[in-house]
Design an enzyme around this catalytic site. Sequence first.
Site: not given
Ligand code: IPE
Ligand code: IPE
Ligand code: MG
Length: 265
Positions: A26, A74
């Site tokens: 993340d 997602n």
């Molecule tokens: C969790 O990350 C899923 C992945 C890293 C693929 P998110 O950024 O989507 O999680 P939430 O929504 O903040 O919990």
């Molecule tokens: C994790 O990074 C990757 C996926 C969930 C695909 P994020 O896209 O959630 O990054 P933040 O949390 O917005 O920084």
């Molecule tokens: Mg995220």
Amino acid sequence: MPVTTSSTREIPETGLIPRHIAIIMDGNGRWAKNRFMPRMAGHKRGVETVRTAIKACIERGVEYLTLFAFSSENWRRPTDEVAFLMQLFISVLEQEVTKLHENGICFKVIGDLSKFDQKIVEFVRNGEALTAGNNRFTLTIAANYGGRWDMMQAVRKMLEQHPQLAASFDENDLMKHFALNYAPEPDLFIRTGGEKRISNFLLWQLAYTELYFTDTLWPDFDARALDLAIQSYQQRERRFGRTSEQLQTTPPGHGGREAVVKKTA
Ligand code: IPE
Ligand code: IPE
Ligand code: MG
């Protein structure tokens, strides 16, 4: 498929190096935002980190690495970001699968692929078939994965294949049908990016996993950061329900002292 041992039924053997690491990658979006770049730049950079993490895990003797790449939730993101992530997934698969194979890595994808483009599904299944015989290291990508989806599909599959189990079934009957049925339960869970939640990742398998949360954003998570996580893991006393005193006295082979290795032990 081999049934892996359940940590709630049997105390697993553990060692200084986690056999299985599961990571919620993340912080890509924030990494990009901090640099006044579009979120997509963070995702691209995140792929580099995946390469680094695989190499570092192999060098340290980790056997299984499971990476959360796209959750079942997602899809709620803006359509252009979802489309970009799908395209990135295809191009990475195209570029990397042969390299994974050359390096003796078994490649797996867990998640509901039915919503994915047929092209992606074919790449995934071909990649899995190509690398199925490799046993040096197993890389699992969780794509359109959700812990609840996994439990639901496992129950459904189990009852389809063994309707008689509707009356009564145990953990082992169910575990055979989990998407990750080929791997031991994760020893170490890592979440980068500062959030302290599981976000519907491996709900069943994390029952006794050591949890590690770091503020480091995924694109910045390098080998040193991995070592910090492993060092934290090495400080943990994995009791699996027992008392600390029991760990000192339980004989070998019964999940005793050598089964729970502390850095100072
Ligand atoms: C969790 O990350 C899923 C992945 C890293 C693929 P998110 O950024 O989507 O999680 P939430 O929504 O903040 O919990
Ligand atoms: C994790 O990074 C990757 C996926 C969930 C695909 P994020 O896209 O959630 O990054 P933040 O949390 O917005 O920084
Ligand atoms: Mg995220």
